[in-house]
Write a protein that holds these residues in place. Structure first.
Motif, PDB file in Angstrom:
ATOM      1  N   PRO A  13       0.843  -1.203   0.000  1.00 44.10           N
ATOM      2  CA  PRO A  13       0.000   0.000   0.000  1.00 44.10           C
ATOM      3  C   PRO A  13       0.875   1.249   0.000  1.00 44.10           C
ATOM      4  O   PRO A  13       1.991   1.235   0.532  1.00 44.10           O
ATOM      5  CB  PRO A  13      -0.795  -0.126   1.314  1.00 44.10           C
ATOM      6  CG  PRO A  13       0.024  -1.013   2.188  1.00 44.10           C
ATOM      7  CD  PRO A  13       0.749  -1.946   1.268  1.00 44.10           C
ATOM      8  N   PRO A  14       0.398   2.332  -0.604  1.00 46.80           N
ATOM      9  CA  PRO A  14       1.197   3.563  -0.638  1.00 46.80           C
ATOM     10  C   PRO A  14       1.469   4.093   0.763  1.00 46.80           C
ATOM     11  O   PRO A  14       0.660   3.931   1.674  1.00 46.80           O
ATOM     12  CB  PRO A  14       0.310   4.536  -1.429  1.00 46.80           C
ATOM     13  CG  PRO A  14      -0.683   3.690  -2.132  1.00 46.80           C
ATOM     14  CD  PRO A  14      -0.899   2.487  -1.270  1.00 46.80           C
ATOM     15  N   ARG A 148      -7.317  -6.015  -3.564  1.00 46.39           N
ATOM     16  CA  ARG A 148      -8.561  -5.316  -3.913  1.00 46.39           C
ATOM     17  C   ARG A 148      -8.819  -4.168  -2.945  1.00 46.39           C
ATOM     18  O   ARG A 148      -9.259  -3.084  -3.355  1.00 46.39           O
ATOM     19  CB  ARG A 148      -9.740  -6.302  -3.897  1.00 46.39           C
ATOM     20  CG  ARG A 148      -9.770  -7.270  -5.059  1.00 46.39           C
ATOM     21  CD  ARG A 148     -11.132  -7.965  -5.161  1.00 46.39           C
ATOM     22  NE  ARG A 148     -11.428  -8.765  -3.977  1.00 46.39           N
ATOM     23  CZ  ARG A 148     -11.095 -10.054  -3.858  1.00 46.39           C
ATOM     24  NH1 ARG A 148     -10.474 -10.680  -4.865  1.00 46.39           N
ATOM     25  NH2 ARG A 148     -11.406 -10.719  -2.775  1.00 46.39           N
ATOM     26  N   ASP A 149      -8.522  -4.400  -1.681  1.00 47.59           N
ATOM     27  CA  ASP A 149      -8.739  -3.344  -0.684  1.00 47.59           C
ATOM     28  C   ASP A 149      -7.779  -2.179  -0.897  1.00 47.59           C
ATOM     29  O   ASP A 149      -8.137  -1.010  -0.675  1.00 47.59           O
ATOM     30  CB  ASP A 149      -8.564  -3.894   0.730  1.00 47.59           C
ATOM     31  CG  ASP A 149      -9.783  -4.696   1.190  1.00 47.59           C
ATOM     32  OD1 ASP A 149     -10.754  -4.790   0.414  1.00 47.59           O
ATOM     33  OD2 ASP A 149      -9.762  -5.220   2.318  1.00 47.59           O
ATOM     34  N   GLN A 154      -7.235   3.390  -2.712  1.00 40.66           N
ATOM     35  CA  GLN A 154      -6.710   4.399  -3.627  1.00 40.66           C
ATOM     36  C   GLN A 154      -7.839   5.147  -4.335  1.00 40.66           C
ATOM     37  O   GLN A 154      -7.757   6.354  -4.551  1.00 40.66           O
ATOM     38  CB  GLN A 154      -5.773   3.744  -4.647  1.00 40.66           C
ATOM     39  CG  GLN A 154      -4.465   3.259  -4.031  1.00 40.66           C
ATOM     40  CD  GLN A 154      -3.610   2.463  -5.003  1.00 40.66           C
ATOM     41  OE1 GLN A 154      -4.117   1.628  -5.753  1.00 40.66           O
ATOM     42  NE2 GLN A 154      -2.312   2.719  -4.992  1.00 40.66           N
ATOM     43  N   ARG A 155      -8.912   4.428  -4.693  1.00 37.45           N
ATOM     44  CA  ARG A 155     -10.067   5.085  -5.309  1.00 37.45           C
ATOM     45  C   ARG A 155     -10.730   6.044  -4.321  1.00 37.45           C
ATOM     46  O   ARG A 155     -11.129   7.152  -4.684  1.00 37.45           O
ATOM     47  CB  ARG A 155     -11.077   4.049  -5.803  1.00 37.45           C
ATOM     48  CG  ARG A 155     -10.626   3.266  -7.030  1.00 37.45           C
ATOM     49  CD  ARG A 155     -11.789   2.508  -7.660  1.00 37.45           C
ATOM     50  NE  ARG A 155     -12.376   1.527  -6.743  1.00 37.45           N
ATOM     51  CZ  ARG A 155     -11.960   0.268  -6.631  1.00 37.45           C
ATOM     52  NH1 ARG A 155     -10.954  -0.169  -7.380  1.00 37.45           N
ATOM     53  NH2 ARG A 155     -12.550  -0.561  -5.779  1.00 37.45           N
ATOM     54  N   ASP A 156     -10.830   5.614  -3.054  1.00 35.20           N
ATOM     55  CA  ASP A 156     -11.426   6.484  -2.029  1.00 35.20           C
ATOM     56  C   ASP A 156     -10.591   7.744  -1.837  1.00 35.20           C
ATOM     57  O   ASP A 156     -11.136   8.843  -1.670  1.00 35.20           O
ATOM     58  CB  ASP A 156     -11.539   5.736  -0.698  1.00 35.20           C
ATOM     59  CG  ASP A 156     -12.618   4.661  -0.722  1.00 35.20           C
ATOM     60  OD1 ASP A 156     -13.490   4.719  -1.621  1.00 35.20           O
ATOM     61  OD2 ASP A 156     -12.580   3.759   0.137  1.00 35.20           O
TER      62      ASP A 156
END
Length: 587
Positions: A13-14, A148-149, A154-156
């Motif tokens: 994750p970033p 997927r999470d 990232q979309r959120d």
């Protein structure tokens, strides 16, 4: 033969480090700035009709003033919309930060599992291949779910960023703001028009507030802070934001005026505002003895010109909206808004002692919300009678009712009165139907005329009394059958520490007391750290009654003056702030 497919390594994750508190503070500053435009809009409208100019000049002036007013109204709404978006973004960032932390923990856990499977897969025994393959398949599904999470997170984040960007873009220029908001009705206006009128109960006020939308609430805080900052029934967070808005406006405005050019009211307003600001900083600089975290203050009451300039102010250490244990401390003689900074240390000490005693959810409010006797040339003579205590008790009852009304949950509420404030507290409880769990009367000169027993205060649990045997103010209370109040209608009532009164007396002696001489420092040390008094106050506030150190009551035999068994006991110095300091001292 079983084919084994090792799981892929999860996507990292970033790295994400947000500052939700800083973003929220920026949004709050924007909202407060929007109020300046709102003020200009109101001024433009009133100036158009009240200019006094006649003829063509008057018409032209009115038209320009109305145009300026409309433009500033639009700018206010536009800036407020941006502020609302920024504060909503702060909430989003807080949620995203929690999610990012969870994803990072999950990622590291999965990565360790996959790496271990890669190592084991090099030399897996034949009889373990099937079980190993099943484990790999299971971990593969976990990695897919994790990835997927991460994509959803990232979309959120992108959605949250785009929402706040669109809000700024909509208000990028004055022309865009005017096009979007000119002629739009301010949601604050309709909301405030529906506010219950003078005399409404805190419950009615709370119903009105709960019926507003989030947009309407933020609009009211920005446009009408003076209407809700001191309104009982409005939640503490909203009152605090409104009062901070008023406080900062007072400081900013008056600081622009040279001291020699300020009116008397401006001098008074500024001096009381400075003290309130210092009190808030005092809370922010204090820390919890167990967690080490800095406290967050709430400005629950702010009226710098109340009571002919004595002022009214109340500061909370902790969150009044959510704390399981809430205390309200009422100081006494010689107290006004200019004393809030020093008095706030009492609330800090109560908060710290409650935490050190095991309390995990506490808010401690210092309340200077009544006209206490405060100066030698003015109303100091009122300290010998109950008039100001009765009036103050009415105001305190409203405050206590407001705290109950704004909370829908069950919490423990303790009213603490010191000195003349104890008489005020007693009047709040005996003269009004107030829902309070415990009352603490400290250094009391009397529990109110005509009050014969603790039961008359009507608290849910108990009345507690702290009376230092060397306190000269506590000695002013009536003892025995006949006292000043009964004999002459003067005085402040019966001694609540006496046996016949029926309260619970706790130990409140001071290791620094003198040898059988009453001195004023023994009246002012009840809230000091490492004193018996503060130790016991904290346990009452926490509701830990079994841990309170009890003391024998005073009594008044017919053949001699009042007797105090505590006078001969050796005081102790329990640790109330976690610094390890304790002391004892023989008389």
């Amino acid at each position: 033969m079983t084919t084994v497919t090792l799981p892929p390594r999860p996507v990292a994750p970033p790295e994400f480090k947000a500052d939700p508190a800083g973003v929220n503070a920026f949004g709050t500053a924007l909202r407060d700035s929007s109020a300046s435009f709102d003020d200009l809009g109101t001024y433009g409208g009133s100036s158009a009709s009240d200019s006094g100019l006649k003829g063509e000049s008057g018409s032209a002036y009115a038209a320009d003033a109305r145009s300026l007013g409309h433009r500033n109204d639009a700018l206010s709404l536009g800036l407020r919309a941006v502020a609302t978006a920024v504060m909503a973004h702060a909430d989003e960032l807080e949620s995203l930060q929690r999610a990012a932390n969870d994803l990072r923990y999950w990622y590291e856990e999965l990565l360790a599992i996959v790496v271990d499977l890669e190592r084991r897969g090099r030399e897996i025994p034949a009889d373990e291949v099937d079980a190993f393959a099943q484990q790999c398949a299971s971990v593969t599904e976990q990695v897919k779910a994790h990835d997927r999470d991460v994509e959803a997170w990232q979309r959120d984040l992108e959605r949250a960023e785009q929402e706040v960007i669109r809000a700024f873009a909509k208000a990028a220029t004055a022309e865009k703001v005017e096009a979007a908001y000119e002629g739009v009705t301010d949601p604050a206006d309709a909301a405030i028009a529906d506010k219950p009128g003078s005399g409404a109960s805190p419950e009615e006020v709370n119903d009105w507030w709960n019926g507003l939308s989030d947009e309407e609430r933020q609009a009211v805080i920005a446009a009408y802070p003076e209407e809700i900052g001191n309104l009982d029934g409005v939640p503490a967070w909203a009152r605090s934001e409104a009062n901070n808005r008023q406080l900062n406006r007072d400081l900013d405005r008056i600081e622009q005026i040279p001291a020699d050019n300020r009116t008397d009211d401006e001098h008074t307003r500024y001096e009381n505002a400075v003290q309130a600001s210092m009190a808030l900083d005092r809370v922010r600089n204090a820390t919890d003895p167990r967690t080490g975290e800095h406290y967050v203050p709430q400005l629950y009451l702010y009226d710098p010109l109340a009571f002919d300039g004595d002022g009214a102010v109340a500061v909370s250490v902790g969150d009044l909206d959510t704390a399981e244990n809430v205390s309200v401390t009422v100081p006494g003689f010689g107290t006004d808004a200019a004393d809030i900074d020093g008095n706030t240390q009492k609330a800090i000490n109560v908060q710290q002692a409650a935490s050190e005693a095991g309390g995990t959810s506490t808010a401690s409010l210092i309340w200077i919300g009544y006209d206490a006797p405060d100066n030698l040339t003015g109303d100091a003579a009122a300290v010998t009678n109950e008039y100001l205590a009765k009036k103050g008790g009415e105001r305190l009852a409203d405050t206590l009712d407001g705290l109950n009304a704004m909370r829908s949950d069950d919490f423990h509420l303790t009213a603490i009165g010191h000195s003349y404030g104890s008489t005020t507290t007693a009047h709040a409880l005996t003269d009004h139907d107030v829902d309070v769990d415990d009352a603490v009367l400290l250094g009391s000169p009397g529990a109110g005329g005509g009050v014969e027993h603790a039961d008359e205060l009507g608290v849910n649990n108990d009345v507690w009394v702290g009376a230092n045997s060397r306190d000269p103010v506590a000695a002013l209370a009536d003892n025995g059958w006949v006292g000043g109040w009964l004999a002459a209608g003067g005085g402040l009532g019966n001694d609540p520490a006496e046996d016949d009164f029926g309260a619970n007396r706790f130990q409140a002696e001071d290791v620094d007391r003198g040898d059988y001489v009453r001195t004023f420092p023994q009246h002012t040390s009840y809230f000091d750290h490492d004193t018996e008094s503060l130790y016991n106050i904290a346990r009452v506030v926490n509701g830990d009654y079994d841990d309170v150190e009890r003391a024998d009551h005073t009594y008044d035999p017919w053949n001699k003056g009042p007797q105090d068994p505590e006078a001969d006991r050796t005081p102790t110095s329990p640790d109330t702030d976690g610094d390890g300091d304790v002391d004892t001292k023989d008389d």
